[in-house]
Design a protein around this motif. Structure first.
Motif, mmCIF file in Angstrom:
data_model
loop_
_atom_site.group_PDB
_atom_site.id
_atom_site.type_symbol
_atom_site.label_atom_id
_atom_site.label_comp_id
_atom_site.label_asym_id
_atom_site.label_seq_id
_atom_site.Cartn_x
_atom_site.Cartn_y
_atom_site.Cartn_z
ATOM 1 N N THR A 3 0.841 -1.193 0.000
ATOM 2 C CA THR A 3 0.000 0.000 0.000
ATOM 3 C C THR A 3 0.873 1.239 0.000
ATOM 4 O OG1 THR A 3 -1.701 -1.166 1.214
ATOM 5 C CG2 THR A 3 -1.799 1.216 1.262
ATOM 6 N N THR A 90 -1.702 2.482 -16.830
ATOM 7 C CA THR A 90 -2.411 1.218 -16.638
ATOM 8 C C THR A 90 -2.070 0.228 -17.737
ATOM 9 O OG1 THR A 90 -4.356 2.032 -17.824
ATOM 10 C CG2 THR A 90 -4.354 2.271 -15.418
ATOM 11 N N GLU A 108 -10.953 -2.549 -17.291
ATOM 12 C CA GLU A 108 -10.297 -3.751 -16.776
ATOM 13 C C GLU A 108 -8.844 -3.454 -16.400
ATOM 14 O OE1 GLU A 108 -8.907 -8.072 -18.553
ATOM 15 O OE2 GLU A 108 -10.628 -7.073 -19.466
ATOM 16 N N ARG A 111 -8.848 -1.336 -13.200
ATOM 17 C CA ARG A 111 -9.187 -2.181 -12.042
ATOM 18 C C ARG A 111 -7.968 -2.973 -11.581
ATOM 19 N NH1 ARG A 111 -13.130 -4.686 -14.355
ATOM 20 N NH2 ARG A 111 -14.776 -3.361 -13.549
ATOM 21 N N GLU A 112 -7.254 -3.573 -12.526
ATOM 22 C CA GLU A 112 -6.059 -4.353 -12.191
ATOM 23 C C GLU A 112 -4.961 -3.471 -11.608
ATOM 24 O OE1 GLU A 112 -4.985 -6.407 -15.767
ATOM 25 O OE2 GLU A 112 -6.734 -7.739 -15.649
ATOM 26 N N ASP A 113 -4.820 -2.263 -12.128
ATOM 27 C CA ASP A 113 -3.790 -1.358 -11.623
ATOM 28 C C ASP A 113 -4.098 -0.909 -10.198
ATOM 29 O OD1 ASP A 113 -1.340 0.238 -12.903
ATOM 30 O OD2 ASP A 113 -2.380 1.559 -11.496
ATOM 31 N N VAL A 114 -5.356 -0.629 -9.922
ATOM 32 C CA VAL A 114 -5.761 -0.253 -8.564
ATOM 33 C C VAL A 114 -5.456 -1.396 -7.598
ATOM 34 C CG1 VAL A 114 -7.760 0.228 -7.072
ATOM 35 C CG2 VAL A 114 -7.509 1.436 -9.249
ATOM 36 N N GLU A 115 -5.745 -2.610 -8.011
ATOM 37 C CA GLU A 115 -5.469 -3.774 -7.164
ATOM 38 C C GLU A 115 -3.965 -3.930 -6.916
ATOM 39 O OE1 GLU A 115 -5.796 -6.909 -4.714
ATOM 40 O OE2 GLU A 115 -7.441 -5.647 -5.410
ATOM 41 N N ARG A 116 -3.174 -3.658 -7.928
ATOM 42 C CA ARG A 116 -1.722 -3.813 -7.809
ATOM 43 C C ARG A 116 -1.097 -2.699 -6.961
ATOM 44 N NH1 ARG A 116 2.546 -1.794 -10.666
ATOM 45 N NH2 ARG A 116 1.207 -0.864 -12.235
ATOM 46 N N ARG A 117 -1.511 -1.454 -7.189
ATOM 47 C CA ARG A 117 -0.920 -0.316 -6.469
ATOM 48 C C ARG A 117 -1.504 -0.109 -5.078
ATOM 49 N NH1 ARG A 117 2.093 2.841 -10.228
ATOM 50 N NH2 ARG A 117 1.453 2.382 -12.367
ATOM 51 N N LYS A 118 -2.765 -0.483 -4.905
ATOM 52 C CA LYS A 118 -3.465 -0.323 -3.634
ATOM 53 C C LYS A 118 -3.316 1.095 -3.063
ATOM 54 C CE LYS A 118 -2.966 -5.203 -2.376
ATOM 55 N NZ LYS A 118 -3.990 -5.625 -3.244
ATOM 56 N N GLU A 135 -17.653 -0.346 -9.922
ATOM 57 C CA GLU A 135 -17.466 -0.267 -8.479
ATOM 58 C C GLU A 135 -16.670 0.971 -8.045
ATOM 59 O OE1 GLU A 135 -14.013 -2.813 -10.006
ATOM 60 O OE2 GLU A 135 -16.126 -2.518 -10.512
#
Length: 168
Positions: A3, A90, A108, A111-118, A135
């Motif tokens: 994070t 992204t 998509e 979404r994946e970048d947000v999950e990776r960077r937190k 979401e």
């Protein structure tokens, strides 16, 4: 990646927000010719001014122009206020690709970048509703033609939105 503590990320769609683009070079054109410089939109300088004043804000580009121009060339097209705060994109790859890139929806990729960077806090600004994950709609500003026609009002909205969400 862990994070990013207090780092706030602005996921910035470039097409239709900062530049007017009419072609999809990544999908239908060879790389034998460099693409023309995109036409700046009236929001380019106001968005740059807003992000320049947000001290902990970092920017991630969510744009197919990264593929069309290459990450570094695209950064050179952006005002310093945006370019200096941009930490990535992204869409993977920092170089202009000589082969076609498989299409994936920007939502998509985001979404994946947000999950990776937190990120601790995020804001999304994009002119395409389809590029914003459902979401994350509550963290987004969907840029319309009326926003482009009233850049000062849009800058005020963006500034308030970033300030409001930095308190979350």
């Amino acid at each position: 990646m862990a994070t990013m503590d207090s780092t706030r990320i602005l996921y910035l769609g470039v097409e239709g927000v900062l530049f007017r683009t009419s072609t999809l070079i990544h999908a239908n054109q060879s790389r034998s010719h460099a693409p023309p410089s995109p036409q700046p939109l009236p929001l380019l300088e106001p968005v740059s001014a807003v992000v320049a004043h947000a001290t902990k804000l970092k920017i991630v580009l969510n744009s197919w122009l990264v593929v069309d121009y290459g990450f570094r060339r695209l950064l050179r097209l952006l005002p310093d206020g945006i370019a200096q705060k941009t930490i990535g994109a992204t869409i993977a790859g920092n170089r202009l690709h000589s082969r076609a890139i498989a299409y994936r929806a920007r939502a998509e990729l985001l979404r994946e970048d947000v999950e990776r960077r937190k990120p601790a806090q995020l804001t999304i600004v994009d002119a395409s509703r389809s590029a914003i994950p459902t979401e994350l709609l509550h963290r987004s500003i969907w840029v319309s033609e009326s926003d482009i026609n009233c850049p000062a009002a849009f800058a005020a909205i963006l500034s308030r939105f970033i300030d409001l969400h930095s308190e979350d």
